[in-house]
Design a protein around this motif. Sequence first.
Motif, PDB file in Angstrom:
ATOM      1  N   UNK A 104       0.802  -1.217   0.000  1.00 26.48           N
ATOM      2  CA  UNK A 104       0.000   0.000   0.000  1.00 26.48           C
ATOM      3  C   UNK A 104       0.834   1.265   0.000  1.00 26.48           C
ATOM      4  N   UNK A 105       2.075   1.170   0.449  1.00 26.02           N
ATOM      5  CA  UNK A 105       2.942   2.351   0.504  1.00 26.02           C
ATOM      6  C   UNK A 105       3.663   2.581  -0.816  1.00 26.02           C
ATOM      7  N   UNK A 106       4.049   1.502  -1.495  1.00 25.40           N
ATOM      8  CA  UNK A 106       4.779   1.670  -2.749  1.00 25.40           C
ATOM      9  C   UNK A 106       3.929   1.337  -3.963  1.00 25.40           C
ATOM     10  N   UNK A 107       2.660   1.046  -3.729  1.00 28.29           N
ATOM     11  CA  UNK A 107       1.751   0.804  -4.846  1.00 28.29           C
ATOM     12  C   UNK A 107       1.595   2.089  -5.657  1.00 28.29           C
ATOM     13  N   UNK A 163      -0.604   3.508  -9.546  1.00 29.85           N
ATOM     14  CA  UNK A 163      -1.809   3.226 -10.323  1.00 29.85           C
ATOM     15  C   UNK A 163      -1.625   2.065 -11.294  1.00 29.85           C
ATOM     16  N   UNK A 164      -0.381   1.561 -11.411  1.00 25.61           N
ATOM     17  CA  UNK A 164      -0.126   0.471 -12.354  1.00 25.61           C
ATOM     18  C   UNK A 164       0.155  -0.869 -11.696  1.00 25.61           C
ATOM     19  N   UNK A 165       0.444  -0.890 -10.391  1.00 28.74           N
ATOM     20  CA  UNK A 165       0.732  -2.162  -9.743  1.00 28.74           C
ATOM     21  C   UNK A 165       0.418  -2.123  -8.252  1.00 28.74           C
ATOM     22  N   UNK A 166       0.249  -3.311  -7.701  1.00 29.61           N
ATOM     23  CA  UNK A 166       0.006  -3.467  -6.277  1.00 29.61           C
ATOM     24  C   UNK A 166       0.536  -4.838  -5.867  1.00 29.61           C
ATOM     25  N   UNK A 167       0.551  -5.117  -4.584  1.00 21.56           N
ATOM     26  CA  UNK A 167       1.059  -6.404  -4.111  1.00 21.56           C
ATOM     27  C   UNK A 167       0.342  -6.828  -2.846  1.00 21.56           C
ATOM     28  N   UNK A 168       0.522  -8.099  -2.508  1.00 23.23           N
ATOM     29  CA  UNK A 168      -0.031  -8.670  -1.285  1.00 23.23           C
ATOM     30  C   UNK A 168       1.031  -9.593  -0.701  1.00 23.23           C
ATOM     31  N   UNK A 169       1.183  -9.575   0.623  1.00 25.01           N
ATOM     32  CA  UNK A 169       2.160 -10.412   1.324  1.00 25.01           C
ATOM     33  C   UNK A 169       1.407 -11.316   2.290  1.00 25.01           C
ATOM     34  N   UNK A 170       1.777 -12.596   2.296  1.00 21.72           N
ATOM     35  CA  UNK A 170       1.180 -13.557   3.223  1.00 21.72           C
ATOM     36  C   UNK A 170       2.262 -14.525   3.686  1.00 21.72           C
ATOM     37  N   UNK A 199       0.607  -7.719  -8.627  1.00 19.11           N
ATOM     38  CA  UNK A 199      -0.438  -7.528  -9.626  1.00 19.11           C
ATOM     39  C   UNK A 199      -0.138  -6.257 -10.407  1.00 19.11           C
ATOM     40  N   UNK A 200      -0.381  -6.286 -11.726  1.00 19.66           N
ATOM     41  CA  UNK A 200      -0.060  -5.109 -12.531  1.00 19.66           C
ATOM     42  C   UNK A 200      -1.019  -4.951 -13.701  1.00 19.66           C
ATOM     43  N   UNK A 201      -1.088  -3.708 -14.158  1.00 14.97           N
ATOM     44  CA  UNK A 201      -1.928  -3.391 -15.321  1.00 14.97           C
ATOM     45  C   UNK A 201      -1.251  -3.768 -16.635  1.00 14.97           C
ATOM     46  N   UNK A 202       0.090  -3.782 -16.637  1.00 17.94           N
ATOM     47  CA  UNK A 202       0.826  -4.105 -17.852  1.00 17.94           C
ATOM     48  C   UNK A 202       2.106  -4.852 -17.477  1.00 17.94           C
ATOM     49  N   UNK A 203       2.750  -5.446 -18.459  1.00 19.56           N
ATOM     50  CA  UNK A 203       3.916  -6.280 -18.193  1.00 19.56           C
ATOM     51  C   UNK A 203       5.142  -5.485 -17.732  1.00 19.56           C
ATOM     52  N   UNK A 204       5.278  -4.259 -18.176  1.00 22.28           N
ATOM     53  CA  UNK A 204       6.399  -3.425 -17.715  1.00 22.28           C
ATOM     54  C   UNK A 204       6.249  -3.147 -16.223  1.00 22.28           C
ATOM     55  N   UNK A 258       4.606  -5.005 -14.140  1.00 21.25           N
ATOM     56  CA  UNK A 258       4.783  -6.278 -13.443  1.00 21.25           C
ATOM     57  C   UNK A 258       6.264  -6.555 -13.208  1.00 21.25           C
ATOM     58  N   UNK A 259       7.088  -6.349 -14.236  1.00 23.33           N
ATOM     59  CA  UNK A 259       8.530  -6.548 -14.098  1.00 23.33           C
ATOM     60  C   UNK A 259       9.097  -5.624 -13.036  1.00 23.33           C
ATOM     61  N   UNK A 260       8.707  -4.367 -13.053  1.00 22.72           N
ATOM     62  CA  UNK A 260       9.201  -3.408 -12.064  1.00 22.72           C
ATOM     63  C   UNK A 260       8.757  -3.807 -10.657  1.00 22.72           C
ATOM     64  N   UNK A 261       7.516  -4.240 -10.520  1.00 18.68           N
ATOM     65  CA  UNK A 261       7.017  -4.671  -9.222  1.00 18.68           C
ATOM     66  C   UNK A 261       7.752  -5.888  -8.697  1.00 18.68           C
ATOM     67  N   UNK A 262       7.993  -6.850  -9.565  1.00 14.73           N
ATOM     68  CA  UNK A 262       8.743  -8.053  -9.155  1.00 14.73           C
ATOM     69  C   UNK A 262      10.142  -7.665  -8.690  1.00 14.73           C
ATOM     70  N   UNK A 263      10.822  -6.833  -9.462  1.00 14.54           N
ATOM     71  CA  UNK A 263      12.172  -6.396  -9.069  1.00 14.54           C
ATOM     72  C   UNK A 263      12.158  -5.684  -7.717  1.00 14.54           C
ATOM     73  N   UNK A 264      11.184  -4.828  -7.512  1.00 18.61           N
ATOM     74  CA  UNK A 264      11.082  -4.088  -6.249  1.00 18.61           C
ATOM     75  C   UNK A 264      10.873  -5.032  -5.076  1.00 18.61           C
TER      76      UNK A 264
END
Length: 91
Positions: free
Chosen positions: A39-42, A44-51, A62-67, A69-75
């Motif tokens: 919620x802090x680094x989300x 408008x193009x990506x978000x995440x969930x931790x469990x 989760x992402x709106x586009x593949x770019x 998604x790649x950035x979110x995964x790296x982060x």
Amino acid sequence: MTPTLAPDDDYPHSIGLSFEYDDERVARVVGDAVAVEVGEIDDDRSTARVARDGDRLAVDVFARDLVALRAGVNTWIRLVETAEDVCSLAA
């Protein structure tokens, strides 16, 4: 632990990252450290969930586009690696 992916129309692209630890305490410490970023680094193009389930940590990105998604995964991988490094230094 199976990934908890649930892509929707807003975030059609997703990936589940899974991290397994030798010790449940380490999984809890790493999970707690990165969960505060949800919620802090989300944006408008990506978000995440931790469990966490025992000695396993899941980060779903989760992402709106593949770019995005790649950035979110790296982060999120960098965040988990940093938390792991700090945890091992503290031990």
